[in-house]
Write a protein that holds these residues in place. Structure first.
Motif, short mmCIF file in Angstrom:
data_model
loop_
_atom_site.label_atom_id
_atom_site.label_comp_id
_atom_site.label_asym_id
_atom_site.label_seq_id
_atom_site.Cartn_x
_atom_site.Cartn_y
_atom_site.Cartn_z
N ASP A 159 -4.66 0.47 8.77
CA ASP A 159 -4.82 0.40 10.35
C ASP A 159 -5.17 -1.07 10.52
OD1 ASP A 159 -4.45 3.09 10.47
OD2 ASP A 159 -6.50 3.51 10.68
N LEU A 160 -6.03 -1.68 9.99
CA LEU A 160 -6.25 -2.95 10.28
C LEU A 160 -5.05 -4.03 10.07
CD1 LEU A 160 -8.47 -5.57 10.28
CD2 LEU A 160 -8.76 -5.23 7.87
N ASN A 161 -4.31 -3.92 9.13
CA ASN A 161 -2.96 -4.65 9.02
C ASN A 161 -1.91 -4.37 10.16
OD1 ASN A 161 -3.41 -5.83 6.77
ND2 ASN A 161 -2.59 -4.55 5.33
N PHE B 243 0.85 -1.17 -0.11
CA PHE B 243 -0.07 0.07 0.02
C PHE B 243 0.71 1.23 -0.16
CE2 PHE B 243 -2.94 -3.00 1.92
CZ PHE B 243 -4.03 -3.02 0.91
N ASP B 244 2.14 1.14 0.52
CA ASP B 244 2.81 2.51 0.64
C ASP B 244 4.03 2.44 -0.60
OD1 ASP B 244 1.63 3.52 3.00
OD2 ASP B 244 2.72 2.02 4.11
N SER B 245 3.93 1.41 -1.45
CA SER B 245 4.82 1.51 -2.56
C SER B 245 4.55 2.54 -3.42
CB SER B 245 4.68 0.24 -3.22
OG SER B 245 3.81 -0.13 -3.87
N GLU B 246 5.35 3.00 -4.13
CA GLU B 246 5.61 3.85 -5.15
C GLU B 246 4.35 3.87 -6.35
OE1 GLU B 246 8.58 6.03 -8.42
OE2 GLU B 246 9.45 5.25 -6.34
N GLY B 247 4.37 2.43 -6.58
CA GLY B 247 3.43 2.12 -7.83
C GLY B 247 2.04 1.95 -7.29
N PHE B 248 1.69 1.59 -6.11
CA PHE B 248 0.44 1.49 -5.53
C PHE B 248 -0.16 2.81 -5.27
CE2 PHE B 248 -3.03 1.30 -2.72
CZ PHE B 248 -4.00 0.31 -3.46
N ILE B 249 0.66 3.72 -5.00
CA ILE B 249 0.15 5.25 -4.62
C ILE B 249 0.08 5.87 -5.90
CG2 ILE B 249 1.28 7.41 -3.77
CD1 ILE B 249 2.48 5.75 -1.57
N THR C 2 -13.45 7.72 -1.49
CA THR C 2 -13.74 6.57 -0.67
C THR C 2 -12.84 5.37 -0.60
OG1 THR C 2 -15.99 6.96 -1.49
CG2 THR C 2 -15.72 4.83 -0.12
N LEU C 3 -12.19 5.33 -1.86
CA LEU C 3 -11.02 4.27 -1.92
C LEU C 3 -9.59 4.75 -0.92
CD1 LEU C 3 -9.23 1.97 -3.47
CD2 LEU C 3 -8.52 3.57 -5.03
N ASN C 4 -9.63 6.01 -0.98
CA ASN C 4 -8.48 6.54 -0.25
C ASN C 4 -8.73 6.29 1.43
OD1 ASN C 4 -7.03 7.50 -2.55
ND2 ASN C 4 -7.97 9.74 -2.25
N GLU C 5 -10.02 6.48 1.56
CA GLU C 5 -10.37 6.33 3.29
C GLU C 5 -10.24 4.79 3.56
OE1 GLU C 5 -11.91 7.04 6.87
OE2 GLU C 5 -11.08 8.54 5.47
N LEU C 6 -10.62 3.96 2.64
CA LEU C 6 -10.64 2.46 2.82
C LEU C 6 -9.44 1.94 2.93
CD1 LEU C 6 -12.46 -0.20 3.08
CD2 LEU C 6 -12.44 -0.23 0.72
N VAL C 7 -8.58 2.31 2.06
CA VAL C 7 -7.17 1.93 2.06
C VAL C 7 -6.39 2.37 3.27
CG1 VAL C 7 -4.87 2.32 1.03
CG2 VAL C 7 -6.63 1.82 -0.39
N ASN C 8 -6.63 3.70 4.08
CA ASN C 8 -6.23 4.18 5.28
C ASN C 8 -6.73 2.93 6.30
OD1 ASN C 8 -4.61 6.08 4.37
ND2 ASN C 8 -6.54 7.54 4.38
N LYS C 9 -8.01 2.62 6.21
CA LYS C 9 -8.61 1.87 7.05
C LYS C 9 -7.94 0.30 7.18
CE LYS C 9 -11.59 4.65 8.98
NZ LYS C 9 -10.85 5.90 9.74
N VAL C 10 -7.73 -0.07 5.85
CA VAL C 10 -7.15 -1.34 5.81
C VAL C 10 -5.40 -1.51 6.37
CG1 VAL C 10 -6.19 -3.05 4.09
CG2 VAL C 10 -8.67 -2.36 4.00
N ILE D 102 -3.69 -8.16 5.02
CA ILE D 102 -4.70 -8.08 3.75
C ILE D 102 -3.75 -7.49 2.84
CG2 ILE D 102 -6.62 -6.80 2.86
CD1 ILE D 102 -7.30 -8.99 5.22
N GLY D 103 -3.67 -7.97 1.69
CA GLY D 103 -2.82 -7.79 0.60
C GLY D 103 -3.34 -6.59 -0.29
N HIS D 104 -2.26 -5.90 -1.02
CA HIS D 104 -2.99 -4.58 -1.96
C HIS D 104 -3.65 -5.10 -3.17
CE1 HIS D 104 1.05 -5.89 -3.24
NE2 HIS D 104 0.58 -5.42 -4.35
N SER D 105 -3.50 -6.39 -3.59
CA SER D 105 -3.99 -6.78 -5.00
C SER D 105 -5.38 -6.76 -5.06
CB SER D 105 -3.34 -7.90 -5.36
OG SER D 105 -3.71 -9.05 -4.68
N TYR D 106 -6.08 -6.92 -3.82
CA TYR D 106 -7.48 -6.93 -3.89
C TYR D 106 -8.23 -5.54 -4.38
CZ TYR D 106 -7.65 -10.88 -0.48
OH TYR D 106 -7.37 -12.29 -0.14
N PHE D 107 -7.27 -4.64 -4.26
CA PHE D 107 -7.61 -3.25 -4.93
C PHE D 107 -7.22 -2.95 -6.10
CE2 PHE D 107 -7.87 -3.15 -0.25
CZ PHE D 107 -9.01 -2.44 -0.09
#
Length: 255
Positions: free
Chosen positions: A187-189, A161-167, A177-185, A204-209
């Protein structure tokens, strides 16, 4: 150096994607003819992998397995070849590799051994690389045995989630909504990582998104309802309060 590596990590961290890209990057080109992918499972055997007798209309015949054929193909070429094994910890490795278990070591490449079913000497070429993938969240499986550990190097693939490619991808979708959900995930991780009964191998992996050009609320809802929450109910089946709290947090993103 070792010629054998296992990419291990939580579900959805992109192990399969990384394995193929790793192969192509070492080759220096995208040549799918030099990459072979199989998936191990409990019924996978030496006969499927190396060779064995198979029934025919008139009796039995000796059939060559997928790894045998791959090594024979690689032996006629100097370029690197990559054999990718998904779910490597689901198979019985000693049973599948048989007498070739010793030959996968980098310093045993080119050493010949008598095969079990055939009257021939066989070796694993030095230009064959093995990439295994292992899901660290699979509780139903025993840990990999030491004989395998000695022959493979292990690399942990973590959520990106914090990688250059995903950002860059996330910014391209430009969805609050995506930005908020990613932040919550994220926190969950952090909570999953600190949980003594789980740990970072269950994050939870990033590839779901990943893989979308347009981000819709319906799609994000489906990730939460059908991917993340069922996984959390498996993780915290004995902690209803924690499960409910995270369900409220994740569903609250859509309020």
């Amino acid at each position: 150096t070792k010629k054998n590596v296992i990419l291990q990590g939580a579900p959805g961290v992109g192990k399969t994607f990384a394995a193929k890209r790793l192969a192509f990057s070492i080759m220096g080109e995208k040549d799918t003819n030099r990459v072979k992918m199989v998936q191990f499972h409990q019924s996978y055997s030496y006969e499927d992998f190396i060779m064995g007798f198979r029934p025919t209309e008139t009796g039995f015949e000796l059939r060559k397995g997928v790894f045998y054929e791959f090594c024979r193909q690689a032996a006629e070429d100097d370029r690197p070849y990559f054999f990718i094994i998904d779910e490597i910890n689901r198979g019985n490795l000693s049973k599948i590799f048989g007498e070739l278990f010793m030959l996968i070591e980098s310093d045993k490449r080119g050493v010949e051994l008598q095969l079990l079913y055939a009257d021939e000497q066989f070796s694993i070429p030095s230009n064959v690389y093995i990439i295994g993938m292992m899901n660290t969240a699979d509780r139903s499986l025993a840990m990999i045995d030491y004989a395998l550990r000695r022959r493979f190097s292990f690399f942990e693939v973590e959520p990106g989630f914090d990688s250059e490619g995903f950002i860059h991808y996330q910014n391209g979708l430009n969805n609050e909504t995506l930005n908020e959900l990613v932040n919550k995930v994220k926190d969950l991780n952090r909570e999953i990582s600190l949980d003594k009964s789980l740990g970072k191998g269950f994050c939870i992996g990033h590839s779901y998104f990943c893989g979308r050009d347009v981000c819709t609320e319906e799609w994000l809802h489906s990730i939460v309802d059908y991917d993340i929450l069922p996984m959390l109910s498996e993780y915290w089946f004995d902690d209803a309060n924690k499960l409910q709290r995270w369900e409220n947090i994740l569903q609250g993103v859509f309020q």
